[in-house]
Design a protein around this motif. Structure first.
Motif, PDB file in Angstrom:
ATOM      1  N   THR A  51       0.818  -1.212   0.000  1.00 34.02           N
ATOM      2  CA  THR A  51       0.000   0.000   0.000  1.00 34.02           C
ATOM      3  C   THR A  51       0.852   1.262   0.000  1.00 34.02           C
ATOM      4  O   THR A  51       0.390   2.315  -0.429  1.00 34.02           O
ATOM      5  N   ASP A  52       2.099   1.172   0.462  1.00 30.08           N
ATOM      6  CA  ASP A  52       2.991   2.335   0.462  1.00 30.08           C
ATOM      7  C   ASP A  52       3.720   2.545  -0.858  1.00 30.08           C
ATOM      8  O   ASP A  52       4.383   3.563  -1.034  1.00 30.08           O
ATOM      9  N   ILE A  53       3.625   1.602  -1.768  1.00 26.73           N
ATOM     10  CA  ILE A  53       4.294   1.756  -3.064  1.00 26.73           C
ATOM     11  C   ILE A  53       3.609   2.871  -3.843  1.00 26.73           C
ATOM     12  O   ILE A  53       2.389   2.885  -4.000  1.00 26.73           O
ATOM     13  N   ASP A  54       4.434   3.803  -4.300  1.00 29.80           N
ATOM     14  CA  ASP A  54       3.917   4.935  -5.071  1.00 29.80           C
ATOM     15  C   ASP A  54       4.787   5.109  -6.311  1.00 29.80           C
ATOM     16  O   ASP A  54       5.810   5.782  -6.276  1.00 29.80           O
ATOM     17  N   GLU A 133      12.687  -0.173 -15.461  1.00 29.38           N
ATOM     18  CA  GLU A 133      11.391   0.239 -16.022  1.00 29.38           C
ATOM     19  C   GLU A 133      10.418  -0.939 -16.046  1.00 29.38           C
ATOM     20  O   GLU A 133       9.244  -0.799 -15.702  1.00 29.38           O
ATOM     21  N   ALA A 134      10.907  -2.105 -16.435  1.00 26.76           N
ATOM     22  CA  ALA A 134      10.054  -3.296 -16.453  1.00 26.76           C
ATOM     23  C   ALA A 134       9.643  -3.684 -15.033  1.00 26.76           C
ATOM     24  O   ALA A 134       8.487  -4.042 -14.795  1.00 26.76           O
ATOM     25  N   ILE A 135      10.583  -3.602 -14.099  1.00 24.69           N
ATOM     26  CA  ILE A 135      10.252  -3.924 -12.702  1.00 24.69           C
ATOM     27  C   ILE A 135       9.153  -3.008 -12.200  1.00 24.69           C
ATOM     28  O   ILE A 135       8.179  -3.463 -11.593  1.00 24.69           O
ATOM     29  N   ASN A 136       9.288  -1.715 -12.457  1.00 21.31           N
ATOM     30  CA  ASN A 136       8.263  -0.766 -12.013  1.00 21.31           C
ATOM     31  C   ASN A 136       6.907  -1.084 -12.628  1.00 21.31           C
ATOM     32  O   ASN A 136       5.879  -1.016 -11.950  1.00 21.31           O
ATOM     33  N   SER A 137       6.880  -1.449 -13.884  1.00 19.02           N
ATOM     34  CA  SER A 137       5.629  -1.808 -14.549  1.00 19.02           C
ATOM     35  C   SER A 137       5.020  -3.061 -13.921  1.00 19.02           C
ATOM     36  O   SER A 137       3.804  -3.127 -13.692  1.00 19.02           O
ATOM     37  N   ILE A 138       5.858  -4.046 -13.635  1.00 19.98           N
ATOM     38  CA  ILE A 138       5.380  -5.285 -13.009  1.00 19.98           C
ATOM     39  C   ILE A 138       4.851  -4.998 -11.600  1.00 19.98           C
ATOM     40  O   ILE A 138       3.825  -5.550 -11.187  1.00 19.98           O
ATOM     41  N   ILE A 139       5.525  -4.124 -10.875  1.00 15.58           N
ATOM     42  CA  ILE A 139       5.065  -3.752  -9.537  1.00 15.58           C
ATOM     43  C   ILE A 139       3.705  -3.054  -9.617  1.00 15.58           C
ATOM     44  O   ILE A 139       2.815  -3.339  -8.800  1.00 15.58           O
ATOM     45  N   ILE A 140       3.529  -2.165 -10.573  1.00 17.55           N
ATOM     46  CA  ILE A 140       2.231  -1.491 -10.750  1.00 17.55           C
ATOM     47  C   ILE A 140       1.132  -2.519 -10.978  1.00 17.55           C
ATOM     48  O   ILE A 140       0.065  -2.461 -10.360  1.00 17.55           O
ATOM     49  N   THR A 141       1.385  -3.478 -11.856  1.00 20.14           N
ATOM     50  CA  THR A 141       0.399  -4.515 -12.141  1.00 20.14           C
ATOM     51  C   THR A 141       0.118  -5.362 -10.905  1.00 20.14           C
ATOM     52  O   THR A 141      -1.026  -5.687 -10.603  1.00 20.14           O
ATOM     53  N   CYS A 142       1.176  -5.700 -10.159  1.00 21.03           N
ATOM     54  CA  CYS A 142       1.014  -6.503  -8.945  1.00 21.03           C
ATOM     55  C   CYS A 142       0.186  -5.737  -7.908  1.00 21.03           C
ATOM     56  O   CYS A 142      -0.671  -6.318  -7.244  1.00 21.03           O
ATOM     57  N   LYS A 143       0.412  -4.443  -7.793  1.00 23.08           N
ATOM     58  CA  LYS A 143      -0.362  -3.625  -6.855  1.00 23.08           C
ATOM     59  C   LYS A 143      -1.824  -3.544  -7.290  1.00 23.08           C
ATOM     60  O   LYS A 143      -2.728  -3.579  -6.454  1.00 23.08           O
ATOM     61  N   GLU A 144      -2.073  -3.453  -8.584  1.00 22.49           N
ATOM     62  CA  GLU A 144      -3.452  -3.461  -9.087  1.00 22.49           C
ATOM     63  C   GLU A 144      -4.132  -4.792  -8.763  1.00 22.49           C
ATOM     64  O   GLU A 144      -5.295  -4.820  -8.360  1.00 22.49           O
ATOM     65  N   PHE A 146      -3.322  -6.697  -6.289  1.00 26.98           N
ATOM     66  CA  PHE A 146      -3.499  -6.649  -4.835  1.00 26.98           C
ATOM     67  C   PHE A 146      -4.813  -5.945  -4.500  1.00 26.98           C
ATOM     68  O   PHE A 146      -5.586  -6.437  -3.677  1.00 26.98           O
ATOM     69  N   ALA A 147      -5.056  -4.824  -5.143  1.00 22.20           N
ATOM     70  CA  ALA A 147      -6.278  -4.052  -4.871  1.00 22.20           C
ATOM     71  C   ALA A 147      -7.535  -4.817  -5.269  1.00 22.20           C
ATOM     72  O   ALA A 147      -8.557  -4.749  -4.585  1.00 22.20           O
ATOM     73  N   SER A 148      -7.453  -5.580  -6.336  1.00 18.68           N
ATOM     74  CA  SER A 148      -8.659  -6.246  -6.843  1.00 18.68           C
ATOM     75  C   SER A 148      -8.819  -7.696  -6.389  1.00 18.68           C
ATOM     76  O   SER A 148      -9.908  -8.246  -6.481  1.00 18.68           O
ATOM     77  N   GLY A 151      -5.187  -8.822  -2.092  1.00 16.54           N
ATOM     78  CA  GLY A 151      -5.177  -8.043  -0.854  1.00 16.54           C
ATOM     79  C   GLY A 151      -6.281  -8.489   0.089  1.00 16.54           C
ATOM     80  O   GLY A 151      -6.074  -8.629   1.306  1.00 16.54           O
ATOM     81  N   GLN A 152      -7.477  -8.734  -0.453  1.00 18.37           N
ATOM     82  CA  GLN A 152      -8.577  -9.229   0.375  1.00 18.37           C
ATOM     83  C   GLN A 152      -8.276 -10.634   0.881  1.00 18.37           C
ATOM     84  O   GLN A 152      -8.569 -10.957   2.029  1.00 18.37           O
ATOM     85  N   THR A 153      -7.674 -11.443   0.044  1.00 20.51           N
ATOM     86  CA  THR A 153      -7.272 -12.789   0.463  1.00 20.51           C
ATOM     87  C   THR A 153      -6.289 -12.703   1.626  1.00 20.51           C
ATOM     88  O   THR A 153      -6.404 -13.445   2.608  1.00 20.51           O
ATOM     89  N   LEU A 154      -5.327 -11.789   1.529  1.00 16.23           N
ATOM     90  CA  LEU A 154      -4.357 -11.601   2.598  1.00 16.23           C
ATOM     91  C   LEU A 154      -5.058 -11.215   3.905  1.00 16.23           C
ATOM     92  O   LEU A 154      -4.772 -11.770   4.963  1.00 16.23           O
ATOM     93  N   CYS A 155      -5.996 -10.287   3.836  1.00 16.51           N
ATOM     94  CA  CYS A 155      -6.728  -9.868   5.042  1.00 16.51           C
ATOM     95  C   CYS A 155      -7.538 -11.022   5.636  1.00 16.51           C
ATOM     96  O   CYS A 155      -7.570 -11.203   6.857  1.00 16.51           O
TER      97      CYS A 155
END
Length: 170
Positions: A51-54, A133-144, A146-148, A151-155
């Motif tokens: 959640t802190d990744i920006d 650049e690829a890592i950042n793109s993969i992280i963005i996708t992973c965070k998306e 997580f949101a969808s 993340g709920q599974t983790l909770c």
């Protein structure tokens, strides 16, 4: 942020993801109580770090590839189920089917942890040998994702693990 460097939160997320995968892969080396305690410490850290990744939008369109083989997933899930024993099953209140069901909907700690493992394993495997650049793109996708999804599974699994650890069965 320069394109040639990863943000500290991105590096922390990669490291935590790798640590989580290692813990899941070695789960049978733990006693159940120790494994549950480890997950109770690790999962909140993963949640906070994601959640802190920006990261600003990436110009690249990379995503985590499906590296994890289904048989490996099933094997890990089975090992986790064996480790958790009778504590594996819990009532799931955030399941969409719960709205329309007269009967309780159950889930398993083993499957939830295996689902998170699958996401993070694919993430870690995907960022191993690519540029920033690829890592950042993969992280963005992973965070998306997580949101969808995960993340709920983790909770949900965190709640179940808390119950197991403190012997407060639902």
């Amino acid at each position: 942020m320069e394109n040639s460097k990863l943000a500290p939160n991105s590096l922390a997320f990669i490291a935590l993801s790798n640590e989580f995968c290692s813990a899941i892969e070695n789960a049978l080396e733990f006693e159940k109580e120790d494994f549950v305690a480890k997950m109770l410490k690790m999962l909140p850290r993963i949640y906070m770090t994601v959640t802190d990744i920006d990261i600003e939008e990436s110009n690249e369109d990379y995503y985590a590839l499906p590296y994890l083989d289904e048989s490996v997933y099933d094997n890990l899930r089975s090992q986790l189920a064996a480790l958790m024993g009778e504590d594996d099953v819990f009532l799931e209140t955030f399941e969409e089917d719960m709205k329309y069901s007269d009967a309780p909907v159950s889930a398993t700690i083993s499957e939830d942890l295996a689902d998170i493992y699958q996401q993070l394993y694919n993430f870690v495997a995907s960022v191993r040998d690519v540029d920033t650049e690829a890592i950042n793109s993969i992280i963005i996708t992973c965070k998306e994702d997580f949101a969808s999804y995960w993340g709920q599974t983790l909770c949900n699994v965190l709640r179940a693990l808390h119950s197991v650890f403190y012997n407060k069965q639902d």
